[in-house]
Design a protein around this motif. Sequence first.
Motif, mmCIF file in Angstrom:
data_model
loop_
_atom_site.group_PDB
_atom_site.id
_atom_site.type_symbol
_atom_site.label_atom_id
_atom_site.label_comp_id
_atom_site.label_asym_id
_atom_site.label_seq_id
_atom_site.Cartn_x
_atom_site.Cartn_y
_atom_site.Cartn_z
ATOM 1 N N UNK A 176 -45.616 26.402 -52.206
ATOM 2 C CA UNK A 176 -45.105 27.766 -52.339
ATOM 3 C C UNK A 176 -45.393 28.518 -51.048
ATOM 4 N N UNK A 177 -44.588 29.528 -50.777
ATOM 5 C CA UNK A 177 -44.883 30.419 -49.663
ATOM 6 C C UNK A 177 -45.724 31.586 -50.150
ATOM 7 N N UNK A 178 -46.709 31.970 -49.344
ATOM 8 C CA UNK A 178 -47.574 33.092 -49.644
ATOM 9 C C UNK A 178 -47.167 34.298 -48.834
ATOM 10 N N UNK A 179 -46.318 35.136 -49.434
ATOM 11 C CA UNK A 179 -45.769 36.307 -48.766
ATOM 12 C C UNK A 179 -45.588 37.422 -49.779
ATOM 13 N N UNK A 180 -45.487 38.630 -49.285
ATOM 14 C CA UNK A 180 -45.013 39.711 -50.131
ATOM 15 C C UNK A 180 -43.486 39.652 -50.182
ATOM 16 N N UNK A 181 -42.897 40.504 -51.000
ATOM 17 C CA UNK A 181 -41.427 40.486 -51.174
ATOM 18 C C UNK A 181 -40.775 41.274 -50.041
ATOM 19 N N UNK A 182 -40.879 40.750 -48.849
ATOM 20 C CA UNK A 182 -40.473 41.478 -47.648
ATOM 21 C C UNK A 182 -38.973 41.383 -47.394
ATOM 22 N N UNK A 183 -38.360 42.513 -47.145
ATOM 23 C CA UNK A 183 -36.922 42.556 -46.871
ATOM 24 C C UNK A 183 -36.555 41.663 -45.693
ATOM 25 N N UNK A 184 -37.410 41.600 -44.684
ATOM 26 C CA UNK A 184 -37.093 40.849 -43.469
ATOM 27 C C UNK A 184 -37.584 39.402 -43.493
ATOM 28 N N UNK A 185 -38.094 38.949 -44.618
ATOM 29 C CA UNK A 185 -38.610 37.581 -44.676
ATOM 30 C C UNK A 185 -37.491 36.559 -44.629
#
Length: 304
Positions: free
Chosen positions: A251-260
């Motif tokens: 899994x990727x560990x990120x927030x729900x970032x618009x620019x991801x």
Amino acid sequence: MPNKLKVLITGASGYIAAQMLKTYRDRYDLTLIDAMDTDANGNSVEGIEIVDLIDTDRSRYQHHFDGQDAVIHLAYKRSSPGGVYGDAVPQIDRFATELENVQMANNVYRCAYDGGVRRIVVASSNHAADWYEHALIHNHKKEMVFEDEMPLSDNFYGWAKAAYELLAHPYACGAFGRKLEVVQVRIGNPRETDAEALMSNRDPSHGGTAQSTYKRGLGAHFSERDLQQLFAKAIETPDIANEHGVPWVIVYGLSANTRSFWSLENARRVLGFQPEDDSELKFNDTIAKHLTVDNPAGPGKVGP
């Protein structure tokens, strides 16, 4: 929880562990180990036992793993100061240290397996798939990097993280007997996104301009509360087995970032991750200051 899960954290004096410990000390029955018992600022971290996990004599530290419900493996030996792209040691000369990190990962997997641990959650990295980012994403030849694509990196740090992921599969698929459940978390940027610091970097591997480096940082943002949530779900989700019955997931560990440009599909579908933050909203003041529609870098995710 009425009966706290027993959780071992390696690398417990590190930056990521510090974010976890703010809530996990109450949530779990923790065992903390690391090669040092002070943080980067020299402050003592309560409860850490000193352990060298690179040592191939696993009998020296096997007892820490025995009887644990889960392990969070964060420990890592740096090959160069300044992060992945620090210049103190050239990229081509970092193989030996990264090979030690792969050896450490296997020591942790084996101790977890021998100790009867049900699940291990491993700090992999977005750099495990760096080649896609550097060669394709920033050149507008690809829009998203997915978890189940072949991990391809262009640096030994990323190679080692990809090696962690594949190394765990024999333990998970049952080839040795029982199945050790494994979640690999490709962590993004678990620090507050500092516009000025990122833009002064102008990292050529991230598009080459101040704005593209900042955009990349916005896309990789992983807030503290989202990090705490994702790792907790990685420990506690009852069933992570895939369609073949193998409990092994990336899994990727990120927030729900618009620019991801990294996928959160597996984190949402398998673990039920529900990120609460979006760097686009969280840092809207600095985004408005540095990334305007008349800026030559444009309003897109990365690149010119």
